[in-house]
Design a protein around this motif. Structure first.
Motif, mmCIF file in Angstrom:
data_model
loop_
_atom_site.group_PDB
_atom_site.id
_atom_site.type_symbol
_atom_site.label_atom_id
_atom_site.label_comp_id
_atom_site.label_asym_id
_atom_site.label_seq_id
_atom_site.Cartn_x
_atom_site.Cartn_y
_atom_site.Cartn_z
ATOM 1 N N LYS A 125 12.683 5.753 19.219
ATOM 2 C CA LYS A 125 11.745 6.764 19.972
ATOM 3 C C LYS A 125 10.197 6.281 21.141
ATOM 4 N N VAL A 126 9.470 5.458 19.517
ATOM 5 C CA VAL A 126 8.650 4.814 20.258
ATOM 6 C C VAL A 126 8.687 3.873 21.425
ATOM 7 N N LEU A 127 9.608 3.327 21.487
ATOM 8 C CA LEU A 127 9.785 1.807 22.548
ATOM 9 C C LEU A 127 10.385 2.648 23.269
ATOM 10 N N TYR A 128 11.574 3.338 23.988
ATOM 11 C CA TYR A 128 12.053 4.189 24.945
ATOM 12 C C TYR A 128 11.485 5.462 25.340
ATOM 13 N N PRO A 129 10.828 6.026 25.448
ATOM 14 C CA PRO A 129 9.960 7.117 25.470
ATOM 15 C C PRO A 129 10.935 7.583 26.542
ATOM 16 N N GLU A 130 11.040 7.253 27.199
ATOM 17 C CA GLU A 130 11.616 7.282 28.810
ATOM 18 C C GLU A 130 12.963 8.466 28.590
ATOM 19 N N TYR A 131 13.922 7.538 28.601
ATOM 20 C CA TYR A 131 14.845 7.653 27.119
ATOM 21 C C TYR A 131 15.115 8.952 26.302
ATOM 22 N N HIS A 132 14.129 9.009 25.792
ATOM 23 C CA HIS A 132 13.842 10.092 24.222
ATOM 24 C C HIS A 132 14.014 11.196 25.163
ATOM 25 N N LYS A 133 12.733 10.966 26.130
ATOM 26 C CA LYS A 133 12.387 12.312 27.178
ATOM 27 C C LYS A 133 13.453 12.686 27.892
ATOM 28 N N VAL A 134 14.880 12.176 28.485
ATOM 29 C CA VAL A 134 15.880 12.611 28.614
ATOM 30 C C VAL A 134 16.847 13.210 27.638
ATOM 31 N N HIS A 135 16.748 12.468 26.304
ATOM 32 C CA HIS A 135 17.671 13.543 24.812
ATOM 33 C C HIS A 135 17.272 14.767 24.980
ATOM 34 N N GLN A 136 15.678 14.693 24.984
ATOM 35 C CA GLN A 136 15.509 16.148 24.733
ATOM 36 C C GLN A 136 16.212 17.015 25.664
ATOM 37 N N MET A 137 15.499 16.634 27.501
ATOM 38 C CA MET A 137 16.346 17.402 28.563
ATOM 39 C C MET A 137 17.368 17.981 28.157
ATOM 40 N N MET A 138 18.600 17.188 27.493
ATOM 41 C CA MET A 138 19.607 17.849 27.374
ATOM 42 C C MET A 138 19.961 18.084 25.500
ATOM 43 N N GLN A 139 19.087 18.059 24.925
ATOM 44 C CA GLN A 139 19.109 19.000 23.752
ATOM 45 C C GLN A 139 18.750 20.613 24.276
ATOM 46 N N GLN A 140 17.889 20.591 24.803
ATOM 47 C CA GLN A 140 16.714 22.027 25.826
ATOM 48 C C GLN A 140 17.313 22.745 26.709
ATOM 49 N N GLN A 141 17.976 22.498 26.992
ATOM 50 C CA GLN A 141 18.454 22.504 28.780
ATOM 51 C C GLN A 141 20.175 22.724 28.662
ATOM 52 N N GLN A 142 20.322 23.603 27.976
ATOM 53 C CA GLN A 142 22.103 23.438 28.036
ATOM 54 C C GLN A 142 22.685 24.698 28.929
ATOM 55 N N GLN A 143 23.010 24.391 29.686
ATOM 56 C CA GLN A 143 23.576 26.512 30.304
ATOM 57 C C GLN A 143 22.563 26.873 30.471
ATOM 58 N N GLN A 144 21.071 26.606 31.009
ATOM 59 C CA GLN A 144 20.337 27.840 30.566
ATOM 60 C C GLN A 144 20.117 27.911 32.893
ATOM 61 N N GLU A 145 20.884 28.342 33.120
ATOM 62 C CA GLU A 145 20.600 28.949 34.919
ATOM 63 C C GLU A 145 20.804 29.894 35.143
ATOM 64 N N VAL A 146 19.269 30.327 35.809
ATOM 65 C CA VAL A 146 19.240 31.777 35.856
ATOM 66 C C VAL A 146 19.156 32.181 37.448
ATOM 67 N N ASP A 147 19.885 33.353 37.764
ATOM 68 C CA ASP A 147 19.664 33.490 39.031
ATOM 69 C C ASP A 147 19.885 32.268 40.330
ATOM 70 N N GLY A 148 20.580 31.458 40.079
ATOM 71 C CA GLY A 148 21.009 30.094 41.196
ATOM 72 C C GLY A 148 19.925 29.202 40.972
ATOM 73 N N GLY A 149 18.887 29.113 39.899
ATOM 74 C CA GLY A 149 18.062 27.899 39.390
ATOM 75 C C GLY A 149 18.041 27.922 38.513
ATOM 76 N N PHE A 150 17.137 26.785 38.037
ATOM 77 C CA PHE A 150 16.677 26.100 36.754
ATOM 78 C C PHE A 150 15.648 26.487 35.813
ATOM 79 N N THR A 151 15.685 27.150 34.221
ATOM 80 C CA THR A 151 14.482 27.321 33.814
ATOM 81 C C THR A 151 13.734 27.032 32.520
#
Length: 507
Positions: A340-366
């Motif tokens: 994680k320390v060496l590749y913070p930007e890819y760790h960020k994408v991995h966080q997004m993949m984990q935390q933002q699973q199918q959370q579509e609300v009213d046509g937008g993303f939250t």
């Protein structure tokens, strides 16, 4: 033709390869990326030895090397030296060479190599390196703005420190990483600086590699010979395609796997809003085809190129739907293997993949990352002409309205110059060659094909995707050829079965 005339013909600038099979070269390397460059380095007489006073974090390996300190690594028993070593490659010779070149490399350390390089010209093996472009291979075609996945010193080749080269160019490495454009320039400079360029023939396309015909008998007819016929064409500066044909005692496949983007094989994949490369996405952005007001961009894949696509879109505030087959926690995902320390930007994408699973609300993303939603364990069923995509997961099918789709699920090598595109060389001969699922089946320490003696493979074709590990293939192949040459008292003067009037390029 005299040997000197032959050498002059092959080693002049902008030389034209012959088209009569009357030239026999000990080694032809197909591919001039880092794999081909590193092998050329070793075949040009650059020889690794244990450095005087060398240290190494593995005391057992150091003791083994100290048993024969005056014997080059090429002449040693690689299997014996590799015993007990562990690393991120499944090829033991790759792990051995990596740990000697980059001790404690997995921890991001820049420790001194345990090896010393000597140029011993008497060890040189004449060879040709054929490539479609300049030395550096596919790195010249990669996106210039993206960072490499590997740390800068993992990308370097023996004998020329990448950091020193960058410092001379007065450029700074960001987070100890470099862009593909910088890496491509470094590889081209490496070939020139180390005197390898005389072995390289750029702007060549290989169209056929097959066994030369050997002896003929009445009962069995023509039998395959021991040499290879390598055919193709060169692109001249005037745009002409000049055919060539050379005979080779050994052929090395070093083509990499960037030639053919992998496809999903689903309905609608050829629609104009479906892309299969990152540069197509960048071109769409430049044309204003997608922006923050667009329908979401669908990104398919869970590798690092797909992650670059996510980061690029997110930086532009373009909404993203991200679909991939694996679970986010799957240990096989590359994100779960990166510090994680060496590749913070890819760790960020991995966080997004984990935390933002199918959370579509009213046509937008939250959520913590507005404008992004992930669809793990989903597959694409079809693309529709009205810019709709059908996904399928454990809960059934759903339909997404998208502006465009970016399918980044890897790439396959183009081995069309081999019989059946080289399938018969794979671990599973019924499947296409792929670096992950079906690499070329080679002997672990020689890198010689199990199916075809005299045919070698290295780099991604045998599962080594990182530059730091493909150098082990160069070690294995160069060691094998060196030992055979010593055993035979030199490479054969005429092993091609050609007429006596033909010449052999040998030492």
């Amino acid at each position: 033709m005299s040997r000197n005339t032959l050498v002059d013909m092959l080693l002049v600038k902008d030389r034209i390869l012959p088209n009569d099979l009357c030239v026999t070269v000990p080694v032809v390397i197909i591919g001039n990326g880092p794999s081909g460059i590193c092998l050329s380095y070793l075949l040009s007489g650059y020889t690794p030895y244990l450095a005087p006073g060398a240290t190494h974090p593995n005391p057992l390996l150091l003791r083994k090397l100290e048993e024969r300190p005056d014997v080059s690594l090429l002449e040693q028993d690689l299997e014996y030296l590799s015993e007990g070593l562990e690393g991120r490659s499944s090829n033991p010779a790759a792990v051995l060479f990596d740990t000697l070149l980059l001790p404690d490399g997995d921890f991001g350390q820049d420790c001194a190599s345990s090896l010393q390089w000597r140029q011993e010209r008497e060890r040189s093996v004449p060879h040709l390196v054929l490539g479609k472009g300049p030395p550096g291979g596919a790195w010249h075609a990669m996106e210039g703005s993206m960072r490499t996945i590997s740390l800068a010193n993992w990308m370097e080749l023996p004998g020329l420190k990448l950091k020193d080269w960058v410092r001379d160019k007065r450029r700074n490495l960001r987070n100890d990483r470099a862009t593909p454009a910088e890496i491509a320039s470094y590889y081209q400079h490496f070939a020139s600086e180390t005197g390898l360029q005389s072995n390289f023939v750029s702007h060549t396309v290989v169209t056929s590699v097959r066994r030369a015909l050997g002896s003929v008998d009445q009962e069995h007819g023509e039998r395959p010979g021991t040499a290879w016929e390598v055919r193709g064409y060169q692109k001249s500066s005037e745009g002409l395609e000049l055919p060539f044909a050379v005979s080779a005692e050994n052929v090395v496949l070093a083509t990499g796997t960037h030639d053919k983007p992998a496809r999903l094989g689903v309905e609608g994949e050829d629609l104009p809003f479906i892309c299969h490369s990152f540069w197509e996405f960048e071109a769409a952005i430049a044309r204003g085809q997608v922006d923050q007001h667009s329908d979401p961009v669908l990104i398919v894949g869970a590798g690092l190129t797909a992650a670059d696509g996510v980061l690029t879109a997110h930086h532009l505030n373009t909404p993203v739907c991200h679909a991939f087959r694996r679970a986010v926690t799957d240990p096989a995902l590359i994100f779960n293997q990166l510090p994680k320390v060496l590749y913070p930007e890819y760790h960020k994408v991995h966080q997004m993949m984990q935390q933002q699973q199918q959370q579509e609300v009213d046509g937008g993303f939250t959520g913590s990352y507005p404008g992004y939603v992930s669809y793990p364990k989903h597959r694409v069923v079809a693309f529709k002409p009205d810019h709709k995509c059908v996904l399928e997961g454990a809960g059934g099918q759903l339909v997404l309205k998208i502006s465009m789709a970016l399918v980044l699920i890897g790439a396959h090598p183009n081995l069309s110059f081999l019989q059946d595109s080289g399938r018969y060389l794979g671990i599973d001969p019924q499947q296409p060659i792929s670096c992950r699922g079906n690499p070329v089946d080679v002997h672990p320490f020689t890198y010689e094909s199990v199916q075809e003696p005299g045919l070698f493979a290295m780099g991604p074709l045998v599962g080594d995707n990182f530059v730091r590990f493909l150098k082990g293939g160069a070690l294995g192949i160069a060691s094998t050829l060196s030992k055979r040459r010593s055993k035979e008292g030199g490479l054969s003067e005429d092993s091609s079965g050609q007429a006596g009037s033909c010449s052999s390029l040998d030492t």
